[in-house]
Design a protein around this motif. Structure first.
Motif, mmCIF file in Angstrom:
data_model
loop_
_atom_site.group_PDB
_atom_site.id
_atom_site.type_symbol
_atom_site.label_atom_id
_atom_site.label_comp_id
_atom_site.label_asym_id
_atom_site.label_seq_id
_atom_site.Cartn_x
_atom_site.Cartn_y
_atom_site.Cartn_z
ATOM 1 N N ASP A 161 0.815 -1.210 0.000
ATOM 2 C CA ASP A 161 0.000 0.000 0.000
ATOM 3 C C ASP A 161 0.850 1.263 0.000
ATOM 4 O O ASP A 161 0.353 2.351 -0.283
ATOM 5 N N THR A 162 2.117 1.116 0.347
ATOM 6 C CA THR A 162 3.039 2.253 0.348
ATOM 7 C C THR A 162 4.207 1.947 -0.586
ATOM 8 O O THR A 162 4.500 0.782 -0.860
ATOM 9 N N PRO A 163 4.891 2.965 -1.088
ATOM 10 C CA PRO A 163 6.048 2.714 -1.957
ATOM 11 C C PRO A 163 7.112 1.883 -1.248
ATOM 12 O O PRO A 163 7.375 2.065 -0.053
ATOM 13 N N ILE A 164 7.707 0.971 -1.982
ATOM 14 C CA ILE A 164 8.817 0.173 -1.467
ATOM 15 C C ILE A 164 10.091 1.004 -1.607
ATOM 16 O O ILE A 164 10.384 1.527 -2.684
ATOM 17 N N ILE A 165 10.845 1.125 -0.519
ATOM 18 C CA ILE A 165 12.061 1.942 -0.525
ATOM 19 C C ILE A 165 13.272 1.023 -0.604
ATOM 20 O O ILE A 165 13.467 0.161 0.260
ATOM 21 N N ILE A 166 14.087 1.210 -1.635
ATOM 22 C CA ILE A 166 15.266 0.371 -1.861
ATOM 23 C C ILE A 166 16.521 1.226 -1.801
ATOM 24 O O ILE A 166 16.618 2.248 -2.482
ATOM 25 N N LYS A 167 17.459 0.826 -0.960
ATOM 26 C CA LYS A 167 18.760 1.487 -0.911
ATOM 27 C C LYS A 167 19.742 0.681 -1.737
ATOM 28 O O LYS A 167 20.134 -0.418 -1.346
ATOM 29 N N ASN A 168 20.120 1.227 -2.887
ATOM 30 C CA ASN A 168 20.974 0.511 -3.835
ATOM 31 C C ASN A 168 22.377 1.111 -3.811
ATOM 32 O O ASN A 168 22.677 2.073 -4.511
ATOM 33 N N LYS A 169 23.238 0.528 -2.976
ATOM 34 C CA LYS A 169 24.621 0.997 -2.895
ATOM 35 C C LYS A 169 25.422 0.616 -4.135
ATOM 36 O O LYS A 169 26.440 1.224 -4.428
ATOM 37 N N TYR A 170 24.965 -0.392 -4.843
ATOM 38 C CA TYR A 170 25.657 -0.860 -6.050
ATOM 39 C C TYR A 170 25.667 0.214 -7.134
ATOM 40 O O TYR A 170 26.690 0.465 -7.773
ATOM 41 N N LEU A 171 24.515 0.870 -7.347
ATOM 42 C CA LEU A 171 24.413 1.910 -8.366
ATOM 43 C C LEU A 171 24.388 3.324 -7.786
ATOM 44 O O LEU A 171 24.429 4.293 -8.540
ATOM 45 N N GLY A 172 24.278 3.431 -6.468
ATOM 46 C CA GLY A 172 24.316 4.751 -5.846
ATOM 47 C C GLY A 172 22.991 5.488 -5.833
ATOM 48 O O GLY A 172 22.970 6.722 -5.779
ATOM 49 N N TYR A 173 21.871 4.743 -5.840
ATOM 50 C CA TYR A 173 20.543 5.366 -5.829
ATOM 51 C C TYR A 173 19.722 4.861 -4.646
ATOM 52 O O TYR A 173 19.880 3.724 -4.197
ATOM 53 N N THR A 174 18.822 5.710 -4.165
ATOM 54 C CA THR A 174 17.724 5.274 -3.321
ATOM 55 C C THR A 174 16.478 5.309 -4.190
ATOM 56 O O THR A 174 16.191 6.324 -4.835
ATOM 57 N N VAL A 175 15.751 4.197 -4.242
ATOM 58 C CA VAL A 175 14.640 4.045 -5.174
ATOM 59 C C VAL A 175 13.326 3.929 -4.403
ATOM 60 O O VAL A 175 13.217 3.161 -3.448
ATOM 61 N N SER A 176 12.337 4.692 -4.824
ATOM 62 C CA SER A 176 10.970 4.561 -4.318
ATOM 63 C C SER A 176 10.156 3.873 -5.403
ATOM 64 O O SER A 176 9.991 4.415 -6.497
ATOM 65 N N TYR A 177 9.653 2.670 -5.106
ATOM 66 C CA TYR A 177 8.963 1.865 -6.116
ATOM 67 C C TYR A 177 7.503 1.659 -5.707
ATOM 68 O O TYR A 177 7.207 1.048 -4.682
ATOM 69 N N THR A 178 6.592 2.201 -6.512
ATOM 70 C CA THR A 178 5.161 1.999 -6.294
ATOM 71 C C THR A 178 4.743 0.774 -7.096
ATOM 72 O O THR A 178 4.663 0.823 -8.323
ATOM 73 N N MET A 179 4.485 -0.317 -6.409
ATOM 74 C CA MET A 179 4.237 -1.593 -7.077
ATOM 75 C C MET A 179 2.762 -1.755 -7.433
ATOM 76 O O MET A 179 1.884 -1.673 -6.584
ATOM 77 N N GLU A 180 2.500 -1.984 -8.707
ATOM 78 C CA GLU A 180 1.136 -2.217 -9.192
ATOM 79 C C GLU A 180 0.838 -3.706 -9.323
ATOM 80 O O GLU A 180 -0.294 -4.141 -9.103
ATOM 81 N N GLU A 181 1.855 -4.481 -9.677
ATOM 82 C CA GLU A 181 1.639 -5.922 -9.849
ATOM 83 C C GLU A 181 2.962 -6.655 -9.691
ATOM 84 O O GLU A 181 4.004 -6.217 -10.181
ATOM 85 N N PHE A 182 2.907 -7.771 -8.980
ATOM 86 C CA PHE A 182 4.070 -8.652 -8.840
ATOM 87 C C PHE A 182 3.565 -10.087 -8.800
ATOM 88 O O PHE A 182 2.767 -10.448 -7.941
ATOM 89 N N GLU A 183 4.031 -10.884 -9.746
ATOM 90 C CA GLU A 183 3.594 -12.276 -9.812
ATOM 91 C C GLU A 183 4.739 -13.165 -10.257
ATOM 92 O O GLU A 183 5.392 -12.898 -11.260
ATOM 93 N N VAL A 184 4.986 -14.210 -9.492
ATOM 94 C CA VAL A 184 5.977 -15.229 -9.850
ATOM 95 C C VAL A 184 5.244 -16.534 -10.080
ATOM 96 O O VAL A 184 4.524 -17.017 -9.205
#
Length: 336
Positions: A161-184
């Protein structure tokens, strides 16, 4: 135990952006039911570093380049995410946000035989990826993610329900991801190991630089990831620059002329591609091996002028290109 993987595909709502002349767009955001202004609403261009938030009056102002073609995303906790083409909006436009209904996936909770830990391990494997060490790219708010496994369909779904916050030290970004669909879509081997049959991920992203000045190590990893991306391959294919950009095409173990199995035609600003083989091997920079498959009898897809292909579920990538996940993705206003 070493795990084996089979072909997969992934969609991250990618649009490529080239920077030119700056423009400014202003708007107001309200609650659709109460008509009251909303404070702290996230407003950004999908997949870029261009974003802002609304003030206490619900007002925002966002500057962008004339060549920016990503959708304008309006996102707020508890409300449905909205996407717009900014050039079709009048400056000063009003936006009314509707409350988000409860996720449909919760109906499977009572029949879910898996522990949260097992589901979370698979989610992180397919969302973050395994090409980067876990400490280099991690999710800061794991508790915001709801996971359900349906033993009948053998599918794992995720909701947030809230954006997923990812700290990516590999590329040097902090990412806010609003997920609409995820299916495996999973299958199981004789040992009971969950293997990935396919992955579908859809959402919008906003990137923030972790450092004021980009570090040298991040410049190198960003260049590497862009070269190995599906976006780079699609843009090269559409422009007929596969060889120039380091790509080789193989069929049944033999190298072939790069466009032998691709029928390419320009239709307006889009490129129409017809694939005349079920499976091709793609090699980038001589050693990075991937494969492309298309199962539909109509082996036709389109590439827009920014390198995005559609429909996203039609093509499957395996190998290097198929293993790319959020840990490997760059903002779309990234330029080499």
């Amino acid at each position: 135990m070493k795990k084996k993987y089979i072909p997969l595909f992934i969609c991250l709502s990618l649009l490529f952006t080239t920077i030119t002349v700056a423009q400014t767009f202003e708007g107001l955001v309200f609650d659709a039911q109460t008509q009251q202004p909303l404070f702290g609403v996230s407003v950004y261009f999908d997949g870029t570093t261009i974003g802002t938030t609304t003030n206490q009056e619900g007002k925002f102002s966002i500057s962008y380049k004339s060549s920016t073609n990503s959708p304008l995303v309006i996102s707020y906790v508890g409300y449905e995410t909205q996407l717009y083409e900014v050039r079709k909006l009048e400056n000063g436009a009003k936006f009314f946000m509707k409350s988000k209904p409860q996720a449909l996936g919760t109906v499977y909770l009572d029949n879910d035989p898996w522990s949260r830990r097992r589901k979370l391990d698979i989610f992180k494997r397919e969302f973050i990826g395994e090409s980067v060490e876990p400490y280099m790219c991690r999710i800061l708010n794991l508790d915001a993610i709801e996971l359900t496994y349906n033993p009948v369909t053998q599918k794992l779904n995720a909701y947030a329900d809230t954006p997923i916050i990812i700290k990516n030290k590999y590329l040097g970004y902090t990412v806010s991801y609003t997920m609409e669909e995820f299916e495996v879509d999973l299958r199981f081997n004789n040992n009971g190991d969950a293997l990935t049959r396919s992955v579908y991920i859809e959402g919008s992203t906003f990137y923030t630089e972790q450092n004021k000045n980009v570090r040298r190590k991040h410049r190198k990893t960003r260049e590497k990831e862009f070269g190995e991306s599906v976006l780079h391959f699609m843009r090269s294919l559409a422009k007929k620059q596969l060889t120039e950009n380091g790509f080789q095409i193989f069929r049944k173990g033999f190298i072939v002329p790069p466009y032998k199995y691709f029928q390419i035609a320009q239709i307006g600003e889009e490129t129409n591609v017809k694939l005349t083989a079920d499976r091709l091997v793609i090699v980038y920079d001589r050693f990075q091996k991937s494969f492309l498959t298309i199962d539909d009898s109509n082996k036709e897809f389109f590439i827009d002028k920014y390198g995005n292909y559609s429909p996203p579920r039609k093509l499957s990538f395996g190998g290097v290109l198929g293993d790319k996940r959020i840990a490997n993705t760059l903002p779309l206003d990234y330029n080499l």
